[in-house]
Design a protein around this motif. Structure first.
Motif, mmCIF file in Angstrom:
data_model
loop_
_atom_site.group_PDB
_atom_site.id
_atom_site.type_symbol
_atom_site.label_atom_id
_atom_site.label_comp_id
_atom_site.label_asym_id
_atom_site.label_seq_id
_atom_site.Cartn_x
_atom_site.Cartn_y
_atom_site.Cartn_z
ATOM 1 N N MET B 1 0.928 -1.247 -0.057
ATOM 2 C CA MET B 1 -0.246 0.211 -0.131
ATOM 3 C C MET B 1 0.934 1.601 -0.280
ATOM 4 S SD MET B 1 -3.121 1.643 1.379
ATOM 5 C CE MET B 1 -4.664 1.019 2.286
ATOM 6 N N SER B 2 2.314 0.883 0.792
ATOM 7 C CA SER B 2 2.788 2.394 -0.123
ATOM 8 C C SER B 2 4.466 1.976 0.452
ATOM 9 C CB SER B 2 2.642 3.183 2.406
ATOM 10 O OG SER B 2 3.130 2.462 3.050
ATOM 11 N N ARG B 3 4.999 3.136 0.707
ATOM 12 C CA ARG B 3 6.697 3.263 -0.044
ATOM 13 C C ARG B 3 7.542 2.024 1.389
ATOM 14 N NH1 ARG B 3 10.602 7.571 -2.058
ATOM 15 N NH2 ARG B 3 12.512 6.195 -2.628
ATOM 16 N N PRO B 4 8.007 1.746 0.752
ATOM 17 C CA PRO B 4 8.805 0.599 2.175
ATOM 18 C C PRO B 4 10.068 1.444 2.268
ATOM 19 C CG PRO B 4 9.281 -0.825 0.096
ATOM 20 C CD PRO B 4 8.053 0.468 0.251
ATOM 21 N N ARG B 5 9.719 1.003 3.738
ATOM 22 C CA ARG B 5 11.112 2.348 4.570
ATOM 23 C C ARG B 5 12.634 1.562 3.475
ATOM 24 N NH1 ARG B 5 9.642 2.366 9.294
ATOM 25 N NH2 ARG B 5 9.327 4.185 9.623
ATOM 26 N N GLU B 6 13.390 2.793 3.295
ATOM 27 C CA GLU B 6 14.187 1.848 2.763
ATOM 28 C C GLU B 6 15.994 1.428 3.849
ATOM 29 O OE1 GLU B 6 16.404 4.662 -0.435
ATOM 30 O OE2 GLU B 6 14.074 4.206 -1.201
ATOM 31 N N PHE B 7 15.869 2.180 5.400
ATOM 32 C CA PHE B 7 16.859 2.328 5.830
ATOM 33 C C PHE B 7 16.642 1.365 7.266
ATOM 34 C CE2 PHE B 7 16.068 4.901 9.319
ATOM 35 C CZ PHE B 7 15.144 5.479 9.034
ATOM 36 N N ASP B 8 17.595 0.780 7.737
ATOM 37 C CA ASP B 8 17.493 -0.220 9.032
ATOM 38 C C ASP B 8 17.464 0.652 9.869
ATOM 39 O OD1 ASP B 8 17.489 -1.989 11.050
ATOM 40 O OD2 ASP B 8 18.716 -3.643 9.906
ATOM 41 N N VAL B 9 16.317 1.186 10.699
ATOM 42 C CA VAL B 9 16.591 1.821 12.176
ATOM 43 C C VAL B 9 17.079 1.459 13.175
ATOM 44 C CG1 VAL B 9 14.776 2.638 13.382
ATOM 45 C CG2 VAL B 9 13.535 2.192 11.912
ATOM 46 N N ASP B 10 16.808 0.096 13.616
ATOM 47 C CA ASP B 10 17.958 -0.509 14.303
ATOM 48 C C ASP B 10 19.559 -0.334 13.798
ATOM 49 O OD1 ASP B 10 16.191 -0.984 16.381
ATOM 50 O OD2 ASP B 10 16.302 -3.713 15.240
ATOM 51 N N ARG B 11 19.505 -0.488 12.780
ATOM 52 C CA ARG B 11 21.216 0.046 12.589
ATOM 53 C C ARG B 11 21.495 1.763 12.566
ATOM 54 N NH1 ARG B 11 25.379 -1.520 9.094
ATOM 55 N NH2 ARG B 11 26.026 0.207 7.630
#
Lengths: 197, 197
Positions: B1-11
């Motif tokens: 439904m939407s663009r997925p996040r490209e970066f790793d939040v935890d990282r």
DNA sequence: TGAATTTTTGACTTCGTGGTCAAGAATTGA
DNA sequence: TCAATTCTTGACCACGAAGTCAAAAATTCA
């Protein structure tokens, strides 16, 4: 021949020291300084090269003042153990009314890190001078059989200096007087002969 | 439904923690954060409310990570004394290659002072958790007759915790590994039965 | 009294920083 | 293929702070 300075430089320096002590270097603005010293910015610039220069002078003043106080405190007591207790007490009693702000030297050590030469010079000087005072007292204590001789006087001085650093950090992070007192009490007890033989 | 996040939040959080650890809160700019995380400002704002929010999460991460490490370290050894030594060693061995930066929690405690509730919450939590770990080990040591019983386990835990705080301050202010080692060694020696009976 | 000199004062400049905005890109589901 | 949604990007804004400038004030010495 020229217009005389209207403000007392020493007084302004002293007041600035108090501000830096309370707020730290970066968080202290010229507005803070002019407000508490009642001296305008440009007038300060006439005497001190810049904010950092003023800060370094304040740092040196703090150190000298602290050392004088420690010497004074120690000279009042006769027994080495009482001297050490008095020094430990001094770490505590400023906590009373105002907001706890620890020790300007330690605060600065952490704010600037080890790679700032001039700040580090003051930090190292402070450590060394306190250590020397402690070592002298501890050696006396050892000679009188009051303090353990399993460690050298220097080792115990370095040890106690470190304990005091910890206490000042505790103070600034909001520990109660009782908590700090307990730590210092334990730390002293561990080095007495009664305890350590 | 939407663009997925490209970066790793935890990282990104982990990397941010490293930056805050090295530079402190105030001295860390968004430019520092975007440079090291490779995540643009607005993307970070999508996940973290603001700089402070990111910082507080980093602080919590650091604490959790530290506690896990201490538990892990202690569990590897059998003898209580070896456990304590291992914990002391852990305080040292990060010093090796990179610039000394002390302990993020203590650095923050001093940077923010005691009147910042959220920061202070993390500081207090850290102190309490470390203290509990130390107390358990020390009690074991006392039962095995390795550690003095003139002080309670809790007293000695608070004592040792304070010693470790001091050591971390020493580290950040540029003391050598040997100096810190000596202090920790003395501090441990003073609480053993061999020394204190 | 007046020239010389230095302090005082407040306005100004410059710069870094936290935070916001809006346009564009990418992905999913219909 | 297209609409809906959310991430991404870079430009933009507002603000505070360090440091500078020049005019005005005060004092001393001639």
């Amino acid at each position: 021949m020229s217009r005389p300075r209207e403000f007392d430089v020493d007084r302004a320096l002293h007041q600035s020291m108090e501000v830096f002590w309370t707020k730290g270097f970066k968080s202290t603005s010229y507005e803070d300084l002019t407000r508490t010293t009642q001296v305008k910015k440009q007038s300060l610039y006439c005497v001190f090269k810049d904010k950092r220069d003023l800060f370094l002078k304040a740092l040196a003043l703090y150190r000298e003042q602290s050392i004088v106080m420690l010497e004074e405190l120690a000279s009042r007591e006769v027994s080495p153990l009482k001297k050490l207790e008095a020094i430990c007490d001094a770490t505590l009693y400023q906590n009373e009314e105002t907001m706890p702000r620890g020790c300007l030297i330690l605060n600065s050590a952490l704010e600037f890190g080890y790679d700032d030469r001039e700040v580090n010079r003051e930090v190292t000087l402070m450590f060394d001078q306190v250590e020397r005072i402690l070592e002298r007292i501890i050696r006396d204590g050892q000679e009188q059989g009051l303090i353990t001789e399993r460690q050298t006087g220097k080792e115990l001085a370095v040890y106690l200096n470190n304990v005091l650093s910890g206490a000042k950090v505790m103070e600034k992070s909001g520990a109660s007087r009782e908590q700090i007192e307990a730590v210092l009490c334990t730390s002293l007890a561990l080095m007495t002969s009664e305890n350590a033989g």
